[in-house]
Design a protein around this motif. Structure first.
Motif, PDB file in Angstrom:
ATOM      1  N   THR A 186       2.040  14.134  -9.267  1.00  0.00           N
ATOM      2  CA  THR A 186       1.096  15.096  -8.436  1.00  0.00           C
ATOM      3  C   THR A 186       2.078  15.454  -7.141  1.00  0.00           C
ATOM      4  O   THR A 186       1.678  16.469  -6.544  1.00  0.00           O
ATOM      5  N   GLY A 187       2.943  14.921  -6.869  1.00  0.00           N
ATOM      6  CA  GLY A 187       3.601  15.199  -5.668  1.00  0.00           C
ATOM      7  C   GLY A 187       3.077  14.771  -4.448  1.00  0.00           C
ATOM      8  O   GLY A 187       1.994  14.544  -4.264  1.00  0.00           O
ATOM      9  N   GLN A 189       0.906  -1.222   0.141  1.00  0.00           N
ATOM     10  CA  GLN A 189       0.039   0.114  -0.059  1.00  0.00           C
ATOM     11  C   GLN A 189       0.779   1.215  -0.153  1.00  0.00           C
ATOM     12  O   GLN A 189       0.548   2.246  -0.772  1.00  0.00           O
ATOM     13  N   VAL A 190       1.963   1.220   0.835  1.00  0.00           N
ATOM     14  CA  VAL A 190       2.852   2.144   0.695  1.00  0.00           C
ATOM     15  C   VAL A 190       3.460   2.362  -0.500  1.00  0.00           C
ATOM     16  O   VAL A 190       3.662   3.848  -1.154  1.00  0.00           O
ATOM     17  N   TYR A 191       3.900   1.446  -1.014  1.00  0.00           N
ATOM     18  CA  TYR A 191       4.751   1.724  -2.507  1.00  0.00           C
ATOM     19  C   TYR A 191       3.773   1.880  -3.451  1.00  0.00           C
ATOM     20  O   TYR A 191       4.235   2.999  -4.321  1.00  0.00           O
ATOM     21  N   LYS A 192       2.511   1.482  -3.556  1.00  0.00           N
ATOM     22  CA  LYS A 192       1.635   1.879  -4.282  1.00  0.00           C
ATOM     23  C   LYS A 192       1.368   3.432  -4.363  1.00  0.00           C
ATOM     24  O   LYS A 192       1.140   3.916  -5.515  1.00  0.00           O
ATOM     25  N   THR A 193       1.155   3.699  -3.343  1.00  0.00           N
ATOM     26  CA  THR A 193       0.664   5.196  -3.025  1.00  0.00           C
ATOM     27  C   THR A 193       1.515   6.160  -3.445  1.00  0.00           C
ATOM     28  O   THR A 193       1.475   7.139  -4.145  1.00  0.00           O
ATOM     29  N   LEU A 194       2.940   5.956  -3.146  1.00  0.00           N
ATOM     30  CA  LEU A 194       4.024   6.688  -3.527  1.00  0.00           C
ATOM     31  C   LEU A 194       4.361   6.797  -4.745  1.00  0.00           C
ATOM     32  O   LEU A 194       4.710   7.627  -5.624  1.00  0.00           O
ATOM     33  N   MET A 195       4.306   5.446  -5.476  1.00  0.00           N
ATOM     34  CA  MET A 195       4.667   5.427  -6.908  1.00  0.00           C
ATOM     35  C   MET A 195       3.554   6.102  -7.684  1.00  0.00           C
ATOM     36  O   MET A 195       3.807   6.605  -8.702  1.00  0.00           O
ATOM     37  N   GLN A 196       2.269   6.092  -7.273  1.00  0.00           N
ATOM     38  CA  GLN A 196       1.072   6.837  -8.103  1.00  0.00           C
ATOM     39  C   GLN A 196       1.405   8.317  -7.895  1.00  0.00           C
ATOM     40  O   GLN A 196       1.127   9.072  -9.081  1.00  0.00           O
ATOM     41  N   ALA A 197       1.959   8.966  -6.809  1.00  0.00           N
ATOM     42  CA  ALA A 197       2.264  10.073  -6.688  1.00  0.00           C
ATOM     43  C   ALA A 197       3.347  10.511  -7.849  1.00  0.00           C
ATOM     44  O   ALA A 197       3.485  11.713  -8.438  1.00  0.00           O
ATOM     45  N   VAL A 198       4.270   9.392  -7.943  1.00  0.00           N
ATOM     46  CA  VAL A 198       5.571   9.836  -8.890  1.00  0.00           C
ATOM     47  C   VAL A 198       4.833   9.889 -10.374  1.00  0.00           C
ATOM     48  O   VAL A 198       5.099  10.786 -11.031  1.00  0.00           O
ATOM     49  N   ASP A 199       4.207   8.705 -10.371  1.00  0.00           N
ATOM     50  CA  ASP A 199       3.623   8.528 -12.054  1.00  0.00           C
ATOM     51  C   ASP A 199       2.794   9.817 -12.465  1.00  0.00           C
ATOM     52  O   ASP A 199       2.869  10.184 -13.755  1.00  0.00           O
ATOM     53  N   ASN A 200       1.839  10.174 -11.487  1.00  0.00           N
ATOM     54  CA  ASN A 200       0.864  11.202 -11.839  1.00  0.00           C
ATOM     55  C   ASN A 200       1.600  12.476 -11.794  1.00  0.00           C
ATOM     56  O   ASN A 200       0.660  13.491 -11.974  1.00  0.00           O
ATOM     57  N   SER A 240      17.363  13.431  25.633  1.00  0.00           N
ATOM     58  CA  SER A 240      18.126  12.068  25.311  1.00  0.00           C
ATOM     59  C   SER A 240      17.488  11.167  24.218  1.00  0.00           C
ATOM     60  O   SER A 240      18.156  10.459  23.999  1.00  0.00           O
ATOM     61  N   ARG A 241      16.543  11.644  23.820  1.00  0.00           N
ATOM     62  CA  ARG A 241      15.779  10.879  22.522  1.00  0.00           C
ATOM     63  C   ARG A 241      15.852  11.421  21.177  1.00  0.00           C
ATOM     64  O   ARG A 241      15.276  12.461  21.128  1.00  0.00           O
ATOM     65  N   TRP A 242      16.593  11.057  20.313  1.00  0.00           N
ATOM     66  CA  TRP A 242      16.408  11.538  18.986  1.00  0.00           C
ATOM     67  C   TRP A 242      15.997  10.572  18.144  1.00  0.00           C
ATOM     68  O   TRP A 242      16.363   9.434  17.885  1.00  0.00           O
ATOM     69  N   ARG A 243      15.192  10.840  17.117  1.00  0.00           N
ATOM     70  CA  ARG A 243      14.624   9.900  16.255  1.00  0.00           C
ATOM     71  C   ARG A 243      15.149  10.468  14.690  1.00  0.00           C
ATOM     72  O   ARG A 243      15.363  11.660  14.140  1.00  0.00           O
ATOM     73  N   SER A 244      15.494   9.503  13.779  1.00  0.00           N
ATOM     74  CA  SER A 244      16.125   9.740  12.399  1.00  0.00           C
ATOM     75  C   SER A 244      15.088   8.969  11.400  1.00  0.00           C
ATOM     76  O   SER A 244      14.610   7.841  11.682  1.00  0.00           O
ATOM     77  N   TYR A 245      14.636   9.856  10.799  1.00  0.00           N
ATOM     78  CA  TYR A 245      13.783   9.138   9.318  1.00  0.00           C
ATOM     79  C   TYR A 245      14.406   9.522   7.990  1.00  0.00           C
ATOM     80  O   TYR A 245      14.938  10.397   7.832  1.00  0.00           O
ATOM     81  N   CYS A 246      14.130   8.742   7.276  1.00  0.00           N
ATOM     82  CA  CYS A 246      14.691   8.646   5.757  1.00  0.00           C
ATOM     83  C   CYS A 246      13.517   9.326   4.726  1.00  0.00           C
ATOM     84  O   CYS A 246      12.610   8.708   4.807  1.00  0.00           O
ATOM     85  N   THR A 247      13.756  10.153   3.912  1.00  0.00           N
ATOM     86  CA  THR A 247      12.688  10.464   3.035  1.00  0.00           C
ATOM     87  C   THR A 247      13.386  10.812   1.598  1.00  0.00           C
ATOM     88  O   THR A 247      14.672  10.679   1.580  1.00  0.00           O
ATOM     89  N   PHE A 248      12.648  11.092   0.550  1.00  0.00           N
ATOM     90  CA  PHE A 248      13.282  11.257  -0.659  1.00  0.00           C
ATOM     91  C   PHE A 248      12.389  11.994  -1.547  1.00  0.00           C
ATOM     92  O   PHE A 248      11.270  12.420  -1.165  1.00  0.00           O
ATOM     93  N   CYS A 249      12.936  12.865  -2.502  1.00  0.00           N
ATOM     94  CA  CYS A 249      12.241  13.367  -3.389  1.00  0.00           C
ATOM     95  C   CYS A 249      12.614  13.147  -4.714  1.00  0.00           C
ATOM     96  O   CYS A 249      13.821  12.839  -4.927  1.00  0.00           O
ATOM     97  N   ALA A 250      11.689  12.922  -5.653  1.00  0.00           N
ATOM     98  CA  ALA A 250      11.878  12.462  -6.970  1.00  0.00           C
ATOM     99  C   ALA A 250      11.478  13.684  -7.971  1.00  0.00           C
ATOM    100  O   ALA A 250      10.601  14.250  -7.784  1.00  0.00           O
TER     101      ALA A 250
END
Length: 571
Positions: free
Chosen positions: A516-517, A503-514, A561-571
């Motif tokens: 729409t960002g 579901q995550v893969y399909k949602t993000l790839m639709q945003a790229v293919d269309n 004392s708690r830091w969170r790291s996330y990875c994002t991307f832009c296409a």
């Protein structure tokens, strides 16, 4: 305000500002901030401000005013249910400590003299809940004896001397009216419009004050904002019908009008740009400066009057190079007649405003940056020296960066020479102009990363390459992925996705293919495959010969004392 400014209660007044407010019961009160011409020293505070009970024998009138108008509470242990109490403490910090002498405080306000009973301090008896208690100077609000006698009312007077306290007071005076959120709705109806409706309470006293056009706020003296722009760089408003006319004859600004006045008026030719509002008024309709017709006559200049008006030029960031140096010239050059006149030094017209500033000695010398680079040469490698040099020329704005380059270019390019000797297996190769050019290219790459500026924009010489090469290198790097390998990776890993990952893969790839960002947030416990999904998305986009950039974002979640790291991307 006449008592404070014209009768000099505290001394000569440089400027002031005030704002009038009303409580819900309709009681008006004013917040007044005054700047004195002469600094008020700590040993002079007791002459105009007191925080003690007056002598009832020598000054019974002032004693009655202070004991009825200037006593806080009492609160604290004497009255724990006082409205000013919160969590067992007074929100106004009463009772205050008793001290024998006025001293400078740590928060920008003095600690006023409040003598104890044992130190000849006076006490009074007040009623608290139908019983009398004895209080001393610890509950007295600071006041000015003269103002209290004149107005016979509550008038809190404080002396402030730090930038922090003055900034707070300026925000308090200019914060505007208090706002309230209100709404009326039945229990079963959720009317969002009513829930977010904004309203303000206006009492009858405030309404009357406004209807009679009484002053609600004022500041003195007048401050006139002065434009700063390059030649033909003023802001122009136009329509389709008058675009050509506006481009041919742009409107006058305070700066261009200043040049015209210096050309036509001998007195204006003696002034700095910021001094113009003191002797001239700005006519908004005609876009011209006009001599003031009222004020204090200026000696030896008939029909010239001065006031206390102030001129303030708009701030220009140093990264806006030429405009920044233009502003620097306007601060130091009297009576310029044109933009070209500002560039003229000793009869010679400079190419840039920076060059004019340099010839006039308005820029600091580079000795500090010279010593910084000299220390770096001793303890750092060539890459670190290049990075330091790029930081200095992009953020510290040295006056002569080319001289710094010529002095330290051998150390900056040392690793390039060493690498060339290893590649050619020739230890006798000496440094050449080509090696220097390679060093300039590397420095320009860092300048583009730090400030998005080319070397020519920071006063350096340009390297021998196209100005877009730095960007082309990044582009080539992103286009060097093996498409076949990535396509095979995508074919093998897409079937491995579970339902949520699909579901995550399909949602993000639709945003790229269309195309729409969008902004998507992917959050899940550790080890559930977030990195696997994002890596697969990046591989899918890159397998199509498109560009996708992975970026790591790190932030604090409220706990140091708690830091969170996330990875994002832009296409």
């Amino acid at each position: 305000m006449d008592v404070l400014s014209k009768y000099r209660v505290f001394g000569d007044t440089r400027c002031y500002m005030y704002s009038v407010e009303w409580q819900k019961r309709g009681l008006p009160h004013a917040h007044i901030l005054i700047w004195l011409l002469n600094k008020l020293h700590s040993n002079e505070v007791d002459d105009i401000i007191s925080a003690e009970i007056p002598d009832p024998v020598t000054d019974p009138r002032l004693h009655d005013i202070v004991t009825t108008q200037m006593v806080h509470g009492p609160c604290g242990a004497l009255n724990p249910l006082s409205p000013c109490m919160a969590d067992g403490k007074c929100t106004k910090r009463y009772p205050r400590p008793l001290v024998a002498e006025t001293v400078t405080g740590n928060d920008g306000y003095p600690v006023y003299r409040r003598r104890s009973k044992e130190d000849n301090g006076r006490t009074i008896r007040v009623k608290v809940k139908n019983k009398e208690v004895e209080i001393g100077n610890e509950f007295i609000v600071p006041y000015c004896p003269l103002l209290s006698r004149i107005f016979e009312t509550h008038a809190n007077v404080e002396s402030c001397h730090s930038a922090k306290s003055i900034k707070y007071l300026c925000k308090y005076v200019t914060k505007g009216s208090d706002m309230a959120v209100f709404g009326i709705a039945s229990e079963n109806v959720n009317d969002e419009i009513s829930n977010f409706q904004m309203g303000r309470y206006v009492s009858t006293n405030e309404a009357l004050w406004r209807l009679l056009s009484f002053q609600i706020h004022e500041r003195y003296p007048t401050v006139v904002h002065l434009a700063v722009h390059l030649e033909n760089g003023q802001r122009v408003y136009f329509t389709e019908a008058n675009a050509a006319q506006r481009a041919e004859r742009p409107p006058s600004t305070t700066l261009t009008s200043f040049f015209a006045m210096c050309e036509a008026d001998p007195f204006a030719a003696t002034l700095m740009y910021v001094e113009m509002p003191k002797y001239y008024t700005w006519n908004q309709s005609t876009k011209k400066f006009q001599r003031r017709k009222q004020g204090t006559p200026v000696p030896d200049w008939p029909q010239v009057f001065s006031t206390d008006a102030l001129g303030r030029m708009y701030t220009v960031h140093p990264r806006n190079d030429e405009c920044f140096y233009l502003r620097l010239l306007l601060v130091n050059v009297r009576g310029p007649k044109s933009f070209a006149h500002l560039k003229t030094v000793n009869g010679n017209q400079c190419q840039t405003y920076r060059e004019a500033c340099q010839l006039l000695g308005l820029l600091e010398n580079d000795s500090h940056w010279d010593l910084t680079l000299a220390d770096s040469v001793v303890s750092s490698n060539a890459y670190q020296i290049r990075t330091l040099f790029a930081i200095i020329i992009t953020t510290c704005f040295p006056s002569q960066p080319i001289q710094l380059w010529n002095k330290y270019k051998d150390a900056i390019c040392e690793d390039i020479l060493h690498r060339l000797r290893i590649q050619t297996n020739n230890p006798d190769i000496q440094i050449t102009d080509e090696i220097y050019n390679e060093g300039l290219i590397l420095i320009e790459d860092q300048c583009l990363t730090i400030a998005n500026k080319l070397l020519i924009e920071v006063g350096m010489i340009a390297p021998n390459r196209s100005m877009h090469d730095a960007f082309n290198q990044e582009l080539n790097r992103e286009l060097q992925y093996n498409v076949d390998t990535l396509q095979e990776l995508v074919r093998n890993n897409v079937p491995l996705l579970n339902e949520q990952q699909k579901q995550v893969y399909k949602t993000l790839m639709q945003a790229v293919d269309n195309n729409t960002g969008g902004l998507f947030f992917l959050d899940a416990p550790g080890g559930t495959g977030k990195t696997f999904v994002i890596s697969l998305i990046l591989a899918t986009i890159r397998s199509r010969c498109d560009i996708a950039l992975g970026v790591s974002i790190i932030w604090n979640c409220g706990d140091s004392s708690r830091w969170r790291s996330y990875c994002t991307f832009c296409a």
